[in-house]
Motif scaffolding. Sequence first.
Motif, mmCIF file in Angstrom:
data_model
loop_
_atom_site.group_PDB
_atom_site.id
_atom_site.type_symbol
_atom_site.label_atom_id
_atom_site.label_comp_id
_atom_site.label_asym_id
_atom_site.label_seq_id
_atom_site.Cartn_x
_atom_site.Cartn_y
_atom_site.Cartn_z
ATOM 1 N N LEU A 112 0.838 -1.201 0.000
ATOM 2 C CA LEU A 112 0.000 0.000 0.000
ATOM 3 C C LEU A 112 0.877 1.256 0.000
ATOM 4 N N ASP A 116 -2.426 5.256 1.672
ATOM 5 C CA ASP A 116 -3.336 4.140 1.952
ATOM 6 C C ASP A 116 -2.986 3.444 3.266
ATOM 7 N N THR A 119 -4.417 5.798 6.007
ATOM 8 C CA THR A 119 -5.886 5.838 6.066
ATOM 9 C C THR A 119 -6.504 4.434 6.189
ATOM 10 N N PHE A 120 -5.671 3.445 6.468
ATOM 11 C CA PHE A 120 -6.161 2.061 6.467
ATOM 12 C C PHE A 120 -7.335 1.855 7.440
ATOM 13 N N ARG A 123 -10.655 3.595 6.499
ATOM 14 C CA ARG A 123 -11.240 2.962 5.304
ATOM 15 C C ARG A 123 -11.876 1.631 5.675
ATOM 16 N N ASN A 150 2.161 9.051 -2.318
ATOM 17 C CA ASN A 150 1.947 7.930 -3.232
ATOM 18 C C ASN A 150 3.155 7.001 -3.332
#
Length: 273
Positions: A112, A116, A119-120, A123, A150
């Motif tokens: 990830l 990501d 924010t795991f 989410r 990113n």
Amino acid sequence: MTVHILPPDLQATRPPPSPDPLIVVEDVAKRFVDGRTGRVTAALEHLSFAIREGEFVCLLGPSGCGKSSVLDLLCGFEQPSAGRIRVEGGPVREPGPDRGIVFQEALLFPWLSVLDNITFAPRLAGVPAALYRPRAARLIALMGLDGFENHAPYELSGGMRQRAAIARAWISEPRILLMDEPFGALDAQTRLGMQEQLLIAREATGATVLFVTHDIEEALFLADRILVLSGRPGRVAREIPVPFGRSRRYSALLTDERFGRLKREIVEEFRAG
Ligand SMILES: Nc1ncnc2c1ncn2[C@@H]1O[C@H](COP(=O)(O)OP(=O)(O)OP(=O)(O)O)[C@@H](O)[C@H]1O
């Protein structure tokens, strides 16, 4: 390293601190039994302490004295063999969003991106992106990760990975942050920057922090109170209130005669076992 002040929208909206302790550990024992040989390892015995809301407490002790076992119990990864543990007045049965966890290794999901990873949890919990995205952006800025959202974890330095792990723990606004030697693998300079950043972020959020370390100077720099653990099986051998106030500079502490005195006292405590 740039130290960012936590913006108001990252400051947790919490009720005023309760006079009751947030964490209570009462006469706890933890014994591990080897399923094959039946051998018993007593990691903790007669361990008792309490932590009030908003305190920064360091658990300090030599290698193998049971520090990580204490955090495992507070996280809910393990259950005590004897005694009681209460967090926010209730027993700890499993990990929960009220307790953020940061380990020595950043343990980011390698597949990830940084964003990501951070924010795991929201989410997974189905929180709408409109709620967690701005918060993640501010945490990324706070942790000095702008421009790396990113990137994959392998593209970051060790310090950056650890900052991403802290942002990931912080995004759910945990009331309690449990940290297991989070800066142990970092070089001295990065470590100092991270320690200062952590103190600022803690001050802004009012989070309660239990921080495990075997580094005496780190404990003296960070903590409001230090719990010195005995050798295994671990119990609290000594409790040391740290007298340096909340806005600390490491350079100022080094010339503070109390810093040297407390360090010597703790070294003696370690020697006494
Ligand atoms: N899952 C387990 N199974 C068996 N024994 C364990 C387990 N976890 C910890 N222990 C034992 O409990 C004792 C305390 O371990 P723990 O990791 O809590 O110490 P520590 O103070 O965190 O050590 P370090 O600073 O080296 O990380 C050690 O003797 C260890 O071998």
